[in-house]
Design a protein around this motif. Structure first.
Motif, mmCIF file in Angstrom:
data_model
loop_
_atom_site.group_PDB
_atom_site.id
_atom_site.type_symbol
_atom_site.label_atom_id
_atom_site.label_comp_id
_atom_site.label_asym_id
_atom_site.label_seq_id
_atom_site.Cartn_x
_atom_site.Cartn_y
_atom_site.Cartn_z
ATOM 1 N N VAL A 142 5.933 12.853 -0.892
ATOM 2 C CA VAL A 142 5.632 13.991 -0.022
ATOM 3 C C VAL A 142 4.865 15.014 -0.853
ATOM 4 N N VAL A 143 3.744 15.477 -0.320
ATOM 5 C CA VAL A 143 2.956 16.532 -0.964
ATOM 6 C C VAL A 143 2.986 17.727 -0.025
ATOM 7 N N TYR A 144 3.439 18.873 -0.533
ATOM 8 C CA TYR A 144 3.558 20.045 0.324
ATOM 9 C C TYR A 144 2.847 21.238 -0.286
ATOM 10 N N ILE A 191 -7.300 16.755 -0.715
ATOM 11 C CA ILE A 191 -6.563 15.776 -1.523
ATOM 12 C C ILE A 191 -6.378 14.478 -0.736
ATOM 13 N N ALA A 192 -6.025 14.609 0.530
ATOM 14 C CA ALA A 192 -5.814 13.424 1.373
ATOM 15 C C ALA A 192 -7.085 12.587 1.481
ATOM 16 N N LYS A 193 -8.230 13.239 1.635
ATOM 17 C CA LYS A 193 -9.492 12.501 1.735
ATOM 18 C C LYS A 193 -9.790 11.731 0.452
ATOM 19 N N GLU A 194 -9.505 12.331 -0.682
ATOM 20 C CA GLU A 194 -9.719 11.631 -1.949
ATOM 21 C C GLU A 194 -8.785 10.436 -2.083
ATOM 22 N N LEU A 195 -7.531 10.610 -1.722
ATOM 23 C CA LEU A 195 -6.581 9.491 -1.805
ATOM 24 C C LEU A 195 -6.975 8.363 -0.858
ATOM 25 N N SER A 196 -7.470 8.723 0.317
ATOM 26 C CA SER A 196 -7.898 7.711 1.293
ATOM 27 C C SER A 196 -8.997 6.816 0.731
ATOM 28 N N ILE A 224 -5.121 4.567 -0.099
ATOM 29 C CA ILE A 224 -3.774 5.115 0.048
ATOM 30 C C ILE A 224 -3.671 5.668 1.470
ATOM 31 N N THR A 225 -2.620 5.284 2.170
ATOM 32 C CA THR A 225 -2.409 5.768 3.529
ATOM 33 C C THR A 225 -1.950 7.216 3.478
ATOM 34 N N MET A 244 0.841 -1.176 0.000
ATOM 35 C CA MET A 244 0.000 0.000 0.000
ATOM 36 C C MET A 244 0.889 1.244 0.000
ATOM 37 N N LYS A 245 0.511 2.238 -0.765
ATOM 38 C CA LYS A 245 1.265 3.482 -0.863
ATOM 39 C C LYS A 245 0.955 4.384 0.321
#
Length: 143
Positions: A99-101, A22-27, A31-32, A1-2
């Motif tokens: 890493v997303v910043y 973005i994090a909610k969509e990836l989840s 995706i962790t 898992m990524k």
């Protein structure tokens, strides 16, 4: 898992909010997601039930004083060193695949040192695609 590590510049709500979305969509795609952020952002991330690791951040008073005087140079050599070292330690702990910043330039520096791919999320006015002809100068910086 990524695994994706998000690092917002915690002073601005928009920098945190964009990365949360973005994090909610990836989840949703298994995706962790984890965050590294300063104290200003921690309460927002906790309300969203997102894993958050503490990182040093600018004091709001210092940041606002400089911005109100049109001084956008809030990164000193000492601040850069402090932020990069903390980010590198966080990478060792979290072991992210990417890493997303957003508005935290040291995240790019530390990700390159750690050889971790990184992605920047930023305002349109930070790109060559922003139409500055519609902006009236000078921009008001005090109330």
């Amino acid at each position: 898992m990524k695994k994706v590590l998000f690092i917002p510049g915690g002073i601005g709500l928009a920098h945190v909010g964009r990365l949360i979305m973005i994090a909610k969509e990836l989840s949703k795609h298994r995706i962790t997601v984890e965050f590294g952020a300063g104290t200003q952002a921690v309460s927002i991330l906790q309300k969203e039930n997102l894993t958050c690791h503490p990182l040093p951040e600018f004091e709001r008073s210092v940041y606002e004083r400089k911005i109100k005087n049109n001084n956008f140079f809030v990164y000193t050599r000492d601040v850069i060193k402090k932020f990069v070292l903390a980010e590198l330690e966080l990478y060792r702990l979290v072991k992210p695949d990417v890493v997303v910043y957003d508005a935290r330039i040291t995240a790019k520096i530390s990700a390159q040192i750690a050889k971790i791919p990184c992605v920047s999320v930023l305002n349109a006015d930070m790109t060559p695609y922003y139409d500055f002809s519609k902006v009236r100068f000078p921009i008001q910086t005090t109330l």
